[in-house]
Design a protein around this motif. Structure first.
Motif, PDB file in Angstrom:
ATOM      1  N   HIS A  60       0.949  -1.295   0.080  1.00  0.00           N
ATOM      2  CA  HIS A  60      -0.200   0.030  -0.058  1.00  0.00           C
ATOM      3  C   HIS A  60       0.893   1.305   0.007  1.00  0.00           C
ATOM      4  CE1 HIS A  60      -3.269  -2.770   1.288  1.00  0.00           C
ATOM      5  NE2 HIS A  60      -4.144  -1.569   0.860  1.00  0.00           N
ATOM      6  N   VAL A  61       0.398   2.225  -0.484  1.00  0.00           N
ATOM      7  CA  VAL A  61       0.868   3.682  -0.289  1.00  0.00           C
ATOM      8  C   VAL A  61      -0.100   4.460   0.311  1.00  0.00           C
ATOM      9  CG1 VAL A  61       1.833   5.726  -1.610  1.00  0.00           C
ATOM     10  CG2 VAL A  61       2.367   3.516  -2.447  1.00  0.00           C
ATOM     11  N   ILE A  62       0.456   5.368   1.486  1.00  0.00           N
ATOM     12  CA  ILE A  62      -0.468   6.041   2.074  1.00  0.00           C
ATOM     13  C   ILE A  62       0.135   7.446   1.990  1.00  0.00           C
ATOM     14  CG2 ILE A  62      -1.558   6.641   4.064  1.00  0.00           C
ATOM     15  CD1 ILE A  62      -1.143   3.851   5.114  1.00  0.00           C
ATOM     16  N   VAL A  63      -0.734   8.248   1.319  1.00  0.00           N
ATOM     17  CA  VAL A  63      -0.241   9.879   0.971  1.00  0.00           C
ATOM     18  C   VAL A  63      -0.883  10.720   2.076  1.00  0.00           C
ATOM     19  CG1 VAL A  63      -0.449  11.604  -0.833  1.00  0.00           C
ATOM     20  CG2 VAL A  63      -0.400   9.259  -1.523  1.00  0.00           C
ATOM     21  N   LEU A  64      -0.112  11.231   2.637  1.00  0.00           N
ATOM     22  CA  LEU A  64      -0.655  12.117   3.874  1.00  0.00           C
ATOM     23  C   LEU A  64      -0.497  13.859   3.580  1.00  0.00           C
ATOM     24  CD1 LEU A  64       1.270  10.441   6.677  1.00  0.00           C
ATOM     25  CD2 LEU A  64      -0.985  10.075   5.943  1.00  0.00           C
ATOM     26  N   GLU A  65      -1.472  14.282   4.191  1.00  0.00           N
ATOM     27  CA  GLU A  65      -1.456  15.904   3.821  1.00  0.00           C
ATOM     28  C   GLU A  65      -0.663  16.303   5.066  1.00  0.00           C
ATOM     29  OE1 GLU A  65      -5.828  16.676   3.858  1.00  0.00           O
ATOM     30  OE2 GLU A  65      -5.723  16.645   1.592  1.00  0.00           O
ATOM     31  N   PRO A  66      -0.417  17.677   5.148  1.00  0.00           N
ATOM     32  CA  PRO A  66       0.027  18.353   6.306  1.00  0.00           C
ATOM     33  C   PRO A  66      -0.778  17.979   7.414  1.00  0.00           C
ATOM     34  CG  PRO A  66       0.287  20.002   4.472  1.00  0.00           C
ATOM     35  CD  PRO A  66      -0.752  18.575   3.975  1.00  0.00           C
ATOM     36  N   GLY A  67      -0.087  17.803   8.612  1.00  0.00           N
ATOM     37  CA  GLY A  67      -0.898  17.525   9.699  1.00  0.00           C
ATOM     38  C   GLY A  67      -1.206  16.055   9.974  1.00  0.00           C
ATOM     39  N   LEU A  68      -0.553  15.188   8.870  1.00  0.00           N
ATOM     40  CA  LEU A  68      -0.351  13.637   9.114  1.00  0.00           C
ATOM     41  C   LEU A  68      -2.228  13.184   8.677  1.00  0.00           C
ATOM     42  CD1 LEU A  68       1.718  12.765  11.863  1.00  0.00           C
ATOM     43  CD2 LEU A  68       2.324  12.787   9.663  1.00  0.00           C
ATOM     44  N   VAL A  69      -2.819  14.010   7.997  1.00  0.00           N
ATOM     45  CA  VAL A  69      -4.006  13.550   7.492  1.00  0.00           C
ATOM     46  C   VAL A  69      -4.032  12.735   6.245  1.00  0.00           C
ATOM     47  CG1 VAL A  69      -6.504  14.496   6.836  1.00  0.00           C
ATOM     48  CG2 VAL A  69      -5.137  15.490   8.634  1.00  0.00           C
ATOM     49  N   ILE A  70      -4.666  11.621   6.348  1.00  0.00           N
ATOM     50  CA  ILE A  70      -4.590  10.731   5.258  1.00  0.00           C
ATOM     51  C   ILE A  70      -5.353  11.400   3.858  1.00  0.00           C
ATOM     52  CG2 ILE A  70      -5.260   8.687   4.335  1.00  0.00           C
ATOM     53  CD1 ILE A  70      -4.939   7.337   6.966  1.00  0.00           C
ATOM     54  N   PHE A  71      -4.675  11.647   2.866  1.00  0.00           N
ATOM     55  CA  PHE A  71      -5.245  12.180   1.647  1.00  0.00           C
ATOM     56  C   PHE A  71      -5.984  11.069   0.742  1.00  0.00           C
ATOM     57  CE2 PHE A  71      -4.587  13.547  -2.894  1.00  0.00           C
ATOM     58  CZ  PHE A  71      -5.398  14.467  -2.910  1.00  0.00           C
ATOM     59  N   LYS A  72      -4.978   9.851   0.354  1.00  0.00           N
ATOM     60  CA  LYS A  72      -5.355   8.829  -0.337  1.00  0.00           C
ATOM     61  C   LYS A  72      -4.562   7.700  -0.065  1.00  0.00           C
ATOM     62  CE  LYS A  72      -6.818  11.440  -4.337  1.00  0.00           C
ATOM     63  NZ  LYS A  72      -6.846  11.919  -5.736  1.00  0.00           N
ATOM     64  N   ILE A  73      -5.239   6.577  -0.312  1.00  0.00           N
ATOM     65  CA  ILE A  73      -4.460   5.148  -0.086  1.00  0.00           C
ATOM     66  C   ILE A  73      -4.743   4.658  -1.229  1.00  0.00           C
ATOM     67  CG2 ILE A  73      -4.555   3.043   1.359  1.00  0.00           C
ATOM     68  CD1 ILE A  73      -5.872   4.659   3.379  1.00  0.00           C
ATOM     69  N   TYR A  74      -3.460   4.047  -1.823  1.00  0.00           N
ATOM     70  CA  TYR A  74      -3.244   3.184  -2.950  1.00  0.00           C
ATOM     71  C   TYR A  74      -3.228   1.787  -2.691  1.00  0.00           C
ATOM     72  CZ  TYR A  74      -2.941   7.704  -5.543  1.00  0.00           C
ATOM     73  OH  TYR A  74      -3.190   9.239  -5.946  1.00  0.00           O
ATOM     74  N   ASN A  75      -3.740   0.780  -3.116  1.00  0.00           N
ATOM     75  CA  ASN A  75      -3.511  -0.582  -3.154  1.00  0.00           C
ATOM     76  C   ASN A  75      -2.447  -0.621  -4.123  1.00  0.00           C
ATOM     77  OD1 ASN A  75      -3.468  -3.475  -3.860  1.00  0.00           O
ATOM     78  ND2 ASN A  75      -5.482  -3.475  -3.105  1.00  0.00           N
ATOM     79  N   GLY A  76      -1.364  -1.398  -3.529  1.00  0.00           N
ATOM     80  CA  GLY A  76       0.148  -1.355  -4.261  1.00  0.00           C
ATOM     81  C   GLY A  76      -0.241  -2.435  -5.749  1.00  0.00           C
ATOM     82  N   TYR A  77      -1.406  -3.036  -5.443  1.00  0.00           N
ATOM     83  CA  TYR A  77      -1.452  -3.956  -6.713  1.00  0.00           C
ATOM     84  C   TYR A  77      -2.169  -3.152  -7.971  1.00  0.00           C
ATOM     85  CZ  TYR A  77      -0.243  -8.109  -4.218  1.00  0.00           C
ATOM     86  OH  TYR A  77       0.006  -9.030  -3.095  1.00  0.00           O
ATOM     87  N   TRP A  78      -2.556  -2.085  -7.729  1.00  0.00           N
ATOM     88  CA  TRP A  78      -3.385  -1.018  -8.518  1.00  0.00           C
ATOM     89  C   TRP A  78      -2.107   0.250  -8.909  1.00  0.00           C
ATOM     90  CZ3 TRP A  78      -7.585  -2.212 -11.213  1.00  0.00           C
ATOM     91  CH2 TRP A  78      -8.313  -3.154 -10.837  1.00  0.00           C
ATOM     92  N   PHE A  79      -0.961   0.181  -8.496  1.00  0.00           N
ATOM     93  CA  PHE A  79      -0.337   1.571  -8.644  1.00  0.00           C
ATOM     94  C   PHE A  79      -0.149   1.810 -10.098  1.00  0.00           C
ATOM     95  CE2 PHE A  79       2.853  -1.850  -8.802  1.00  0.00           C
ATOM     96  CZ  PHE A  79       4.148  -1.137  -9.718  1.00  0.00           C
ATOM     97  N   LEU A  80      -0.237   0.753 -10.980  1.00  0.00           N
ATOM     98  CA  LEU A  80       0.079   1.172 -12.456  1.00  0.00           C
ATOM     99  C   LEU A  80      -1.158   1.768 -12.977  1.00  0.00           C
ATOM    100  CD1 LEU A  80       2.302  -1.923 -13.848  1.00  0.00           C
ATOM    101  CD2 LEU A  80       2.836   0.501 -13.171  1.00  0.00           C
ATOM    102  N   ALA A  81      -2.383   1.464 -12.372  1.00  0.00           N
ATOM    103  CA  ALA A  81      -3.566   2.147 -13.077  1.00  0.00           C
ATOM    104  C   ALA A  81      -3.899   3.284 -12.262  1.00  0.00           C
ATOM    105  CB  ALA A  81      -4.636   1.111 -12.982  1.00  0.00           C
ATOM    106  N   ASP A  82      -3.285   3.944 -11.314  1.00  0.00           N
ATOM    107  CA  ASP A  82      -3.344   4.980 -10.622  1.00  0.00           C
ATOM    108  C   ASP A  82      -4.704   5.171 -10.190  1.00  0.00           C
ATOM    109  OD1 ASP A  82      -3.311   8.455 -11.519  1.00  0.00           O
ATOM    110  OD2 ASP A  82      -2.849   7.601  -9.599  1.00  0.00           O
TER     111      ASP A  82
END
Length: 95
Positions: A60-82
């Motif tokens: 998984h990739v977890i993208v955080l905004e400032p303040g450690l707020v989760i912006f988006k979570i990407y399942n690693g098997y879908w990373f090529l499809a964005d």
């Protein structure tokens, strides 16, 4: 990765020795955490069910905004499809 002004953390299910060997082998300059007890895998319920022998995590990739707020979570098997999963707007449980 480092050029994009981002901070990375990799969590590995290997022991600390294997994790450090992997980090050195790919010449990574970001933080690597070792979790052989798979606490993160259990807490986030991200066990890969198709390989019970090795018990890996679904990447998984977890993208955080400032303040450690989760912006988006990407399942690693879908990373090529964005294809991000839903935005959560909650504080990161790993931080």
């Amino acid at each position: 990765m480092e050029v994009g002004y981002c901070r990375l953390v990799t969590i590995s299910t290997d022991n600390i020795l294997a994790t450090n060997e992997n980090r050195t082998g790919i010449d990574a300059h970001w933080t690597f955490l070792s979790d052989p007890g798979r606490k993160v895998q259990k807490d986030l319920d991200i066990a890969e069910y198709t390989d019970p022998e090795h018990n890996p995590m679904i990447p998984h990739v977890i993208v955080l905004e400032p303040g450690l707020v989760i912006f988006k979570i990407y399942n690693g098997y879908w990373f090529l499809a964005d294809r991000p999963s839903k935005s959560f707007g909650t504080t990161c449980v790993l931080c």
